[in-house]
Design a protein around this motif. Structure first.
Motif, PDB file in Angstrom:
ATOM      1  N   GLY A  63       0.854  -1.201  -0.007  1.00  0.00           N
ATOM      2  CA  GLY A  63       0.051   0.100   0.047  1.00  0.00           C
ATOM      3  C   GLY A  63       0.805   1.088  -0.064  1.00  0.00           C
TER       4      GLY A  63
ATOM      5  N   GLY B 285      -0.498  -0.253   5.562  1.00  0.00           N
ATOM      6  CA  GLY B 285      -0.808  -0.576   3.942  1.00  0.00           C
ATOM      7  C   GLY B 285      -0.215  -2.061   3.832  1.00  0.00           C
TER       8      GLY B 285
ATOM      9  N   PRO C  69       7.440 -23.227  -2.180  1.00  0.00           N
ATOM     10  CA  PRO C  69       7.751 -22.179  -2.999  1.00  0.00           C
ATOM     11  C   PRO C  69       8.998 -21.997  -3.307  1.00  0.00           C
ATOM     12  CG  PRO C  69       5.927 -21.596  -1.494  1.00  0.00           C
ATOM     13  CD  PRO C  69       6.291 -22.983  -1.183  1.00  0.00           C
TER      14      PRO C  69
ATOM     15  N   ASP D 267      -7.270   5.790   4.581  1.00  0.00           N
ATOM     16  CA  ASP D 267      -6.245   5.880   3.608  1.00  0.00           C
ATOM     17  C   ASP D 267      -4.915   6.214   4.325  1.00  0.00           C
ATOM     18  OD1 ASP D 267      -6.046   6.599   0.277  1.00  0.00           O
ATOM     19  OD2 ASP D 267      -4.348   7.074   1.707  1.00  0.00           O
TER      20      ASP D 267
END
Ligand SMILES: Cc1cc2nc3c(=O)[nH]c(=O)nc-3n(C[C@H](O)[C@H](O)[C@H](O)COP(=O)(O)OP(=O)(O)OC[C@H]3O[C@@H](n4cnc5c(N)ncnc54)[C@H](O)[C@@H]3O)c2cc1C
Ligand SMILES: Nc1ncnc2c1ncn2[C@@H]1O[C@H](COP(=O)(O)O)[C@@H](O)[C@H]1O
Lengths: 311, 249
Positions: free
Chosen positions: A203, A258, B37, A297
């Protein structure tokens, strides 16, 4: 029987992880000795001598130990294993490379990343990215393991008074040539032992935006971390990665900004005392483990938080 | 040069595992499995070395039950040449696996073994280091870059403090970290082709390796759960809570 702890250091300073490892070693019972393999590392040996609970420091000072080449340190450890019942190192990239290497040389099955000690032969370790805790009992004569440093307190670094014994270098390999290190330079506290960690994820959008998190971390006296996605995207260097396959942290406050909260990320931070998450997706899984969630945000929230802290 | 890539079949990374009610392990029945992985990254790197003209053959090896053959097949579909399946239903510890891989590598005459740095189920992070020690070959752990040169391999390692460059001689053992490459997907024609590629089956005993476990799994527990806390609506509220409720700043 005694426990041998392998010190991690940069030739001038012993790592905090070594202090956590000494605490784990003390829980086993018996004497705790520390092995310092380094170059011009006398300061490290004297620091180790002052760690509470340590009764002896073995110091091998040689050029071949300058860069912690696994083969060279392993050759030395192998000569010292002798009658020790346990050999331990912090579960850092240094310890994780070293311990299995020495164990195989001694025909021992190493135990990775122990988070608890049940008895002198029985240990607990997280598996499946911390989604399960496995208790294992070892039948090997010597137990060799790496220690999850966040699971043990720091040993007191000032109250000990062990003797330092110098030991000989034990042969170096010419298979491996050190070329260079490209280390992240920072005035901030080291990520795995910082009291506050500010981490950013995908983010954040780019590396420049991490400046906001650095500012926040500096204000709080903390370190900066990241998710794998942020590292893979090149926003920040590899050593910022927190998670199952990166670093494990357990600070007083972890701010996840984020970051969605994938299990692989949670594996590296869910033992933090207080988790704060800032995310504009109210469904983000990180909110399920955070003490304080803020659905906003980040480009609004982080500057607002910074301003509030500067008040 | 011949390259050996050991691969492990694990529960898919996207699955949330559940601890069994009797605390003997985690639920594996009807759970989606995949190649570990980090092993995918190892296969990819071996293929790139071959494509760059440094290797003639890439061999995949896996130790485990019958189904491990499917994971070998995945590596063949990515482009590896052939497989070796060391079949056993026993629980395998890294030391035994390293002994098995060494035996296969010795038999095949491999110059480079590329492993994953860690299996994401047991989170051991051991096998490559053990293999290098047993084979008495240089170890390049946690690599994010490898280049063949006249003196062996130039590698870059991801370490806690940043990056480290080493030159290691050949033959060697290396373990792949996340940033080494992005593994390719197997294309449909390659999946079809892989069905015809040979997989040699053998037992650990055929290789002269005894499966002797040193660890007993006493129990497997659920970790303590973390409860979701409260939502805040602004900076002032958050700072107040951190200062006065949690008392951490
Ligand atoms: C083998 C393997 C090992 C792994 N090891 C690790 C590991 O050690 N550490 C690790 O972290 N991951 C690891 N992963 C990756 C993990 O599965 C996730 O892919 C990764 O953690 C996701 O990172 P992220 O949360 O930053 O990105 P995303 O999942 O993409 O999440 C980004 C988040 O940012 C939020 N966001 C976007 N824009 C804004 C905005 N403007 N304001 C506020 N919020 C915003 C979004 O809502 C989203 O929740 C591993 C995966 C595998 C397969
Ligand atoms: N059963 C297995 N068969 C073949 N290779 C394996 C097996 N288990 C582990 N490995 C290899 O060793 C690496 C590290 O695994 P581990 O030491 O278990 O974390 C894996 O990425 C594989 O490359």
């Amino acid at each position: 029987m005694s426990v041998l702890v392998i010190a991690e250091h940069d030739n001038s300073q012993v790592s905090p992880g070594t202090l956590n490892t000494v605490t784990a070693a003390s829980k086993i019972g018996g004497d705790v000795h520390i092995l310092v393999a380094g170059s011009a590392c006398a300061d490290v040996a004297s620091q180790c001598a002052k760690i509470a609970g340590v009764s002896k420091v073995l110091c091998a000072d040689d050029d071949s130990y300058k860069n912690e080449i696994t083969e060279n340190v392993a050759a030395l450890v192998k000569t010292q294993v002798g009658d020790y019942g346990h050999v331990m190192a912090p579960a850092s990239t240094f310890g994780k490379a070293l311990i299995p290497y020495v164990a195989a040389q001694c025909d021992v099955q190493a135990i990775s990343d122990i988070s608890d000690i049940v008895s002198d032969d029985t240990f607990v370790r997280p598996i499946y990215a911390g989604n399960a805790l496995e208790t294992v009992q070892s039948a090997d004569a010597v137990k060799m393991m790496t220690v999850r440093t966040t699971a043990f307190e720091l040993a007191d670094a000032e109250s000990g008074s062990a003797e330092v014994t110098n030991i000989d270098q034990a042969g170096a390999t010419d298979w491996v040539q050190f070329v260079a290190q490209n280390l992240s330079q920072s005035e901030r506290p080291e990520l795995t032992s910082a009291r506050i960690v500010v981490s950013g994820g995908r983010g954040m959008q780019n590396g420049e935006n991490f400046a906001m998190l650095e500012k926040l971390a500096d204000n709080l006296g903390g370190a900066v971390g990241a998710s794998r996605a942020a590292v893979d995207a090149g926003f920040v260097p590899n050593d910022y990665q927190v998670g199952q396959t990166g670093k494990v942290v357990a600070p007083d406050v972890y701010l996840a900004i984020g970051i969605s909260g994938a299990i692989q990320h949670l594996a590296g931070m869910k033992d933090s005392k207080v988790i704060v998450a800032i995310n504009n997706d109210e469904e983000a899984p990180i909110f399920q483990v955070s003490d304080y969630g803020w659905n906003e945000d980040l480009f609004t929230a982080v500057p607002a938080l910074q301003a509030e802290l500067e008040k | 040069m011949k390259i050996l890539v050991p691969v492990k079949r694990v529960i898919d990374a996207n699955i949330r595992v559940r601890v069994k009610a009797d605390n003997t392990g985690v639920e594996t029945a009807n759970v989606k499995m995949a190649m570990n992985p980090f092993c995918e990254i190892a296969v990819e790197e071996a293929l790139r070395l071959k494509e760059a003209g440094h290797a003639e053959e890439v061999i995949i090896v896996s130790a485990g039950p019958e189904k491990a053959a499917e994971t070998i097949r995945t590596g063949l579909a990515m482009g590896a040449d052939r497989g070796v399946h060391v079949q056993t239903d026993d629980r395998l510890e890294p030391l035994t696996i390293a002994k098995i891989i060494k035996a296969v590598s010795d038999k095949e005459g491999c110059d480079l073994v590329v492993l994953g740095k860690q299996s994401i189920d047991d989170d051991n992070n051991q096998t490559g280091q053990m293999l290098a020690a047993l084979m008495e070959r240089p170890l390049g752990s946690y690599i994010s870059k490898i280049e063949k040169n006249d003196n062996g391999f130039a590698i870059t390692r991801e370490i806690d403090a940043g990056l480290e460059d080493l030159q290691i001689s050949s033959p060697a053992v290396v373990t792949a970290d996340l940033r080494l490459n992005e593994p390719r997907y197997a294309s449909l024609p390659n999946i079809m082709k892989a069905k015809k590629k040979p997989i040699d089956a053998m037992s650990p005993a055929d290789l002269g390796v005894e499966v002797s476990n040193r660890l007993t799994v006493v129990k497997v527990d659920e970790p303590p759960a973390r409860e979701a806390g409260v939502m805040v609506s602004g900076a002032e509220e958050l700072v107040d809570k951190l200062k006065n409720d949690a008392k951490v700043i």
